[in-house]
Design a protein around this motif. Structure first.
Motif, short mmCIF file in Angstrom:
data_model
loop_
_atom_site.label_atom_id
_atom_site.label_comp_id
_atom_site.label_asym_id
_atom_site.label_seq_id
_atom_site.Cartn_x
_atom_site.Cartn_y
_atom_site.Cartn_z
N GLY A 114 0.78 -1.23 0.00
CA GLY A 114 0.00 0.00 0.00
C GLY A 114 0.81 1.28 0.00
O GLY A 114 0.25 2.37 -0.04
N LYS A 115 2.15 1.19 0.03
CA LYS A 115 2.99 2.39 0.01
C LYS A 115 2.91 3.02 -1.38
O LYS A 115 3.18 2.38 -2.40
N LEU A 116 2.51 4.30 -1.43
CA LEU A 116 2.36 5.01 -2.71
C LEU A 116 3.71 5.47 -3.25
O LEU A 116 4.49 6.11 -2.55
N PHE A 117 3.98 5.13 -4.51
CA PHE A 117 5.13 5.67 -5.22
C PHE A 117 4.72 6.84 -6.10
O PHE A 117 5.51 7.72 -6.39
N LEU A 118 3.46 6.81 -6.55
CA LEU A 118 2.90 7.90 -7.34
C LEU A 118 1.46 8.08 -6.89
O LEU A 118 0.66 7.16 -7.03
N PRO A 119 1.11 9.22 -6.30
CA PRO A 119 -0.26 9.42 -5.82
C PRO A 119 -1.24 9.46 -6.99
O PRO A 119 -0.83 9.53 -8.15
N PRO A 120 -2.55 9.41 -6.71
CA PRO A 120 -3.53 9.45 -7.80
C PRO A 120 -3.25 10.61 -8.76
O PRO A 120 -3.15 11.76 -8.35
N VAL A 158 1.63 7.07 -19.48
CA VAL A 158 1.73 6.21 -18.30
C VAL A 158 3.09 5.51 -18.30
O VAL A 158 3.77 5.47 -17.26
N VAL A 159 3.51 4.98 -19.43
CA VAL A 159 4.79 4.28 -19.51
C VAL A 159 5.94 5.23 -19.19
O VAL A 159 6.87 4.88 -18.46
N ARG A 160 5.89 6.46 -19.70
CA ARG A 160 6.94 7.44 -19.39
C ARG A 160 6.98 7.75 -17.90
O ARG A 160 8.06 7.87 -17.31
N ARG A 161 5.81 7.88 -17.28
CA ARG A 161 5.78 8.16 -15.84
C ARG A 161 6.28 6.97 -15.03
O ARG A 161 6.92 7.15 -14.00
N LEU A 162 6.00 5.77 -15.49
CA LEU A 162 6.52 4.58 -14.81
C LEU A 162 8.04 4.51 -14.93
O LEU A 162 8.72 4.06 -14.00
N SER A 163 8.60 4.94 -16.05
CA SER A 163 10.05 4.85 -16.26
C SER A 163 10.83 5.83 -15.39
O SER A 163 12.02 5.60 -15.15
N VAL A 164 10.19 6.89 -14.89
CA VAL A 164 10.89 7.85 -14.03
C VAL A 164 10.42 7.75 -12.58
O VAL A 164 10.65 8.66 -11.78
N LEU A 165 9.80 6.66 -12.24
CA LEU A 165 9.25 6.45 -10.90
C LEU A 165 10.37 6.40 -9.87
O LEU A 165 11.40 5.76 -10.08
N LYS A 166 10.18 7.07 -8.76
CA LYS A 166 11.14 7.04 -7.64
C LYS A 166 10.68 5.96 -6.67
O LYS A 166 9.60 6.02 -6.10
N MET A 167 11.52 4.97 -6.46
CA MET A 167 11.17 3.81 -5.64
C MET A 167 11.72 3.93 -4.22
O MET A 167 11.96 2.93 -3.57
N ASP A 168 11.93 5.10 -3.71
CA ASP A 168 12.52 5.31 -2.36
C ASP A 168 11.59 4.84 -1.27
O ASP A 168 10.48 5.10 -1.17
#
Length: 168
Positions: A114-120, A158-168
């Motif tokens: 449930g930890k958000l990496f990208l909010p709605p 969506v794919v571009r936003r997934l590719s720059v996702l911060k996984m901290d």
């Protein structure tokens, strides 16, 4: 017949344009690199957008689309997707002249805990289409083509936003 000097200028101009394009750093966009190894897509299993999104994610080289949320590094939740058609302008007689086609996609990215990496996040795309009641069938086909084009644009965003996702 082209003279030698004209041909030389033409070849020189073409060579110069190729060199300028390559010097500016232009290159084709390659496959996306994601900061995760597995992904699960929640929602929109039967919609055209959901099917296309899953197909796109399955085609990624370094990431696997899994069938179980617990096996995934990240979960892409499709919260809502909705097309909309709004009258943009009318003729003097009160007939529709133009429509605005809108496409909305709301999604979030989280892990299975449930930890958000990208909010709605909502992506909104707009296209304008003229309307003529004399060519209804061709306008319906054009509208379907524009919605399909917007669907492709939504997936790429969506794919571009997934590719720059911060996984901290």
């Amino acid at each position: 017949m082209m003279s030698f000097i004209n041909r030389w200028w033409l070849v020189s101009a073409m060579l110069a344009s190729v060199l300028l394009i390559s010097a500016c750093g232009f290159h084709l966009r390659g496959a996306s690199e994601f900061p995760f190894k597995t992904i699960y897509v929640q929602g929109s299993e039967t919609t055209p957008l959901g099917v296309s999104l899953r197909r796109n994610l399955k085609g990624q080289e370094n990431t696997a689309l899994v069938d179980n949320e617990k096996d995934a590094d990240v979960v892409l939740d499709i919260l809502s997707e909705r097309p909309e058609k709004v009258i943009l302008s009318l003729t003097v007689q009160g007939l529709v002249r133009e429509y605005t086609l809108n496409s909305y996609l709301t999604f979030q990215v989280r892990n299975s805990d449930g930890k958000l990496f990208l909010p709605p996040t909502t992506i909104v795309l707009h296209r304008v289409i003229s309307y003529n009641e004399n060519v209804i069938l061709s306008k319906a086909a054009e509208e379907a083509m524009l919605y399909k084009d917007m669907q492709g644009d939504l997936i790429q965003q969506v794919v571009r936003r997934l590719s720059v996702l911060k996984m901290d």
